[in-house]
Motif scaffolding. Structure first.
Motif, short mmCIF file in Angstrom:
data_model
loop_
_atom_site.label_atom_id
_atom_site.label_comp_id
_atom_site.label_asym_id
_atom_site.label_seq_id
_atom_site.Cartn_x
_atom_site.Cartn_y
_atom_site.Cartn_z
N VAL A 25 48.98 19.48 -24.25
CA VAL A 25 48.22 19.70 -25.54
C VAL A 25 47.04 19.07 -25.60
CG1 VAL A 25 48.58 19.85 -27.97
CG2 VAL A 25 50.51 20.19 -26.39
N ALA A 26 45.90 19.84 -25.86
CA ALA A 26 44.63 19.03 -26.25
C ALA A 26 44.13 19.12 -27.75
CB ALA A 26 43.53 19.34 -25.30
N ASP A 27 43.77 18.04 -28.35
CA ASP A 27 43.51 18.27 -29.86
C ASP A 27 41.91 17.91 -29.75
OD1 ASP A 27 42.38 17.61 -32.33
OD2 ASP A 27 44.20 16.19 -32.83
N MET A 28 41.13 18.76 -29.84
CA MET A 28 39.67 18.75 -29.80
C MET A 28 39.01 18.55 -31.18
SD MET A 28 38.99 19.28 -26.71
CE MET A 28 37.30 18.65 -27.18
N GLY A 29 38.39 17.14 -31.38
CA GLY A 29 37.80 16.84 -32.62
C GLY A 29 39.12 16.10 -33.09
N CYS A 30 39.82 15.08 -32.55
CA CYS A 30 41.09 14.63 -33.07
C CYS A 30 40.79 13.52 -34.21
CB CYS A 30 41.86 14.01 -31.95
SG CYS A 30 40.90 12.64 -31.37
N GLY A 31 39.35 13.02 -34.38
CA GLY A 31 39.19 12.04 -35.36
C GLY A 31 39.89 10.88 -34.96
N ASP A 32 40.25 10.09 -35.93
CA ASP A 32 41.28 8.76 -35.46
C ASP A 32 42.52 9.09 -34.95
OD1 ASP A 32 42.33 9.46 -38.05
OD2 ASP A 32 41.99 7.92 -39.01
N GLY A 33 42.86 10.40 -34.68
CA GLY A 33 44.11 10.82 -34.02
C GLY A 33 45.56 10.95 -34.93
N ARG A 34 45.41 10.88 -36.18
CA ARG A 34 46.66 10.78 -36.93
C ARG A 34 47.58 11.96 -36.61
NH1 ARG A 34 46.31 6.16 -41.02
NH2 ARG A 34 44.27 5.46 -40.43
N THR A 35 47.01 13.09 -36.65
CA THR A 35 47.66 14.29 -36.36
C THR A 35 48.51 14.24 -34.95
OG1 THR A 35 46.58 15.71 -37.97
CG2 THR A 35 47.59 16.92 -36.11
N THR A 36 47.41 13.83 -34.18
CA THR A 36 47.76 13.92 -32.63
C THR A 36 49.03 12.99 -32.48
OG1 THR A 36 45.32 13.75 -32.36
CG2 THR A 36 46.64 14.19 -30.26
N ILE A 37 49.11 11.79 -33.01
CA ILE A 37 49.91 10.97 -32.90
C ILE A 37 51.36 11.24 -33.48
CG2 ILE A 37 50.71 8.52 -33.89
CD1 ILE A 37 47.98 7.63 -33.52
N LYS A 38 51.16 11.90 -34.61
CA LYS A 38 52.43 12.47 -34.92
C LYS A 38 53.10 13.61 -34.18
CE LYS A 38 52.45 12.54 -40.03
NZ LYS A 38 52.16 13.28 -41.51
N LEU A 39 52.43 14.54 -33.60
CA LEU A 39 52.84 15.62 -32.84
C LEU A 39 53.35 14.78 -31.47
CD1 LEU A 39 50.30 18.15 -33.55
CD2 LEU A 39 52.66 18.29 -34.50
N SER A 40 52.34 13.97 -30.97
CA SER A 40 53.00 13.22 -29.60
C SER A 40 54.45 12.53 -29.72
CB SER A 40 51.95 12.44 -28.92
OG SER A 40 51.73 11.44 -29.97
N GLN A 41 54.54 12.11 -30.86
CA GLN A 41 55.90 11.36 -31.02
C GLN A 41 56.94 12.13 -31.45
OE1 GLN A 41 54.46 9.13 -34.48
NE2 GLN A 41 54.88 7.14 -33.23
N LYS A 42 56.73 13.47 -31.94
CA LYS A 42 57.81 14.50 -32.12
C LYS A 42 58.01 15.42 -30.88
CE LYS A 42 59.25 17.78 -35.64
NZ LYS A 42 58.79 18.47 -36.67
N TYR A 43 57.04 15.34 -29.87
CA TYR A 43 57.29 16.34 -28.79
C TYR A 43 57.11 15.55 -27.50
CZ TYR A 43 57.39 19.95 -32.30
OH TYR A 43 57.88 20.37 -33.34
N LEU A 44 58.04 14.83 -27.27
CA LEU A 44 57.79 13.95 -26.09
C LEU A 44 57.97 14.62 -24.52
CD1 LEU A 44 60.62 11.30 -27.35
CD2 LEU A 44 58.14 10.94 -27.49
N SER A 45 58.30 15.77 -24.44
CA SER A 45 58.03 16.44 -23.21
C SER A 45 56.90 17.07 -22.87
CB SER A 45 59.29 17.40 -22.98
OG SER A 45 59.22 18.24 -23.97
N SER A 46 55.82 16.85 -24.08
CA SER A 46 54.43 17.33 -23.64
C SER A 46 53.53 16.41 -23.50
CB SER A 46 54.10 18.37 -24.98
OG SER A 46 55.13 19.41 -25.47
N LEU A 47 52.51 16.68 -22.71
CA LEU A 47 51.25 15.43 -22.67
C LEU A 47 50.39 16.01 -23.57
CD1 LEU A 47 51.32 15.01 -18.62
CD2 LEU A 47 52.20 13.44 -20.46
N PHE A 48 49.89 14.69 -24.39
CA PHE A 48 48.88 14.96 -25.30
C PHE A 48 47.48 14.35 -24.96
CE2 PHE A 48 50.81 17.17 -28.98
CZ PHE A 48 52.18 17.05 -28.86
#
Ligand SMILES: C[S@@+](CC[C@H](N)C(=O)[O-])C[C@H]1O[C@@H](n2cnc3c(N)ncnc32)[C@H](O)[C@@H]1O
Length: 255
Positions: free
Chosen positions: A49-72
């Protein structure tokens, strides 16, 4: 504002504010976006999964913590945003997430099952640049890959402003660094690259409560808008209905 000025705007914001409001004052809107993305990631189970324009990554961090079998991977063109994102994860033990500086208008060097943007492409000052970015995202997707586009559209923006007008409230303008999409123009363009899997206005009920009812109360009681007010908090939990907000999700599958 031109491209350089907008980039400086985001760099300045990141270097002067490392709170949850550095990428948007409206933190409950980001919560809605994160929930919308989470449901789709859960459904499609992308490996990357790629988050384009992630800013300081708050959304990316939450999602990566929830979906451990996906690489963010979280990307942003602002080095200060990326540095804030790396600071945030420095004390967490997250092994499926990395942040890197990358301009969405420049070719991506990796491929992904799913790419998403949350209010990133509206910071590109021309339709030409927005089209370049969408073409780049398309190229960086694996076969049958998905692009979850969460961006602002003029159509819904005008609709909620009409309701504000009916309530005797002034129009909320588009910020100088923003360039909202025209839905029809976008759908015509992307039909050569993607098929539309799903389309939903995710901000309509939220905007009616926060930008009309709560705004009217504030205006009558002479109060300043507080983005942490309970109206925002509860409105974020309402079901999606109507076309009275600017932010929509368009879920796209690579052709
Ligand atoms: C409104 S903020 C949203 C940040 C994040 N997506 C969120 O939801 O919190 C827009 C972000 O897009 C980034 N951005 C704007 N144009 C970009 C570009 N051409 N390439 C990469 N990032 C960009 C900005 O630096 C900023 O961090």
């Amino acid at each position: 504002m031109n491209f350089k000025e907008i980039k400086k705007y985001w760099d300045d914001r990141a270097s002067t504010d490392s709170t949850a409001q550095s990428t948007t004052q409206d933190v409950y809107l980001r919560e809605i976006e994160c929930n919308v993305l989470s449901e789709r990631i859960n459904k499609y189970k992308p490996r990357s999964v790629a988050d384009m324009g992630c800013g300081d990554g708050r959304t990316t961090i939450k999602l990566s913590q929830k979906y451990l079998s996906s690489l963010f991977s979280g990307y942003d063109y602002s080095s200060h945003m990326i540095s804030n994102a790396n600071d945030l994860i420095s004390t967490m033990s997250i092994h499926n997430l990395k942040f890197e500086q990358q301009d969405v208008c420049e070719k991506l060097t990796q491929y992904f099952d799913l790419i998403y943007t949350t209010r990133c492409l509206i910071n590109l000052p021309s339709w030409d640049l927005q089209r370049d970015a969408i073409k780049n995202i398309h190229k960086a997707l694996n076969k049958n890959g998905l692009y979850l586009m969460i961006e602002n559209f003029i159509d819904g923006h005008e609709n909620f402003n009409q309701v504000r007008k009916d309530f005797g409230l002034p129009e909320i303008g588009m910020r100088d660094h923003n360039n909202f999409f025209n839905r029809k123009e976008l759908l015509d363009f992307i039909s050569g690259y993607f098929s539309v899997v799903e389309e939903v206005n995710i901000s309509s009920t939220y905007y009616l409560v926060s930008r009309v009812i709560y705004s009217k109360i504030c205006s009558e009681k002479n109060l300043n808008i507080d983005y942490f007010n309970d109206h925002h908090r509860y409105a974020a939990g309402l079901p999606f209905s109507g076309e009275f907000g600017p932010v929509r999700l368009i879920c796209l599958k690579k052709l």
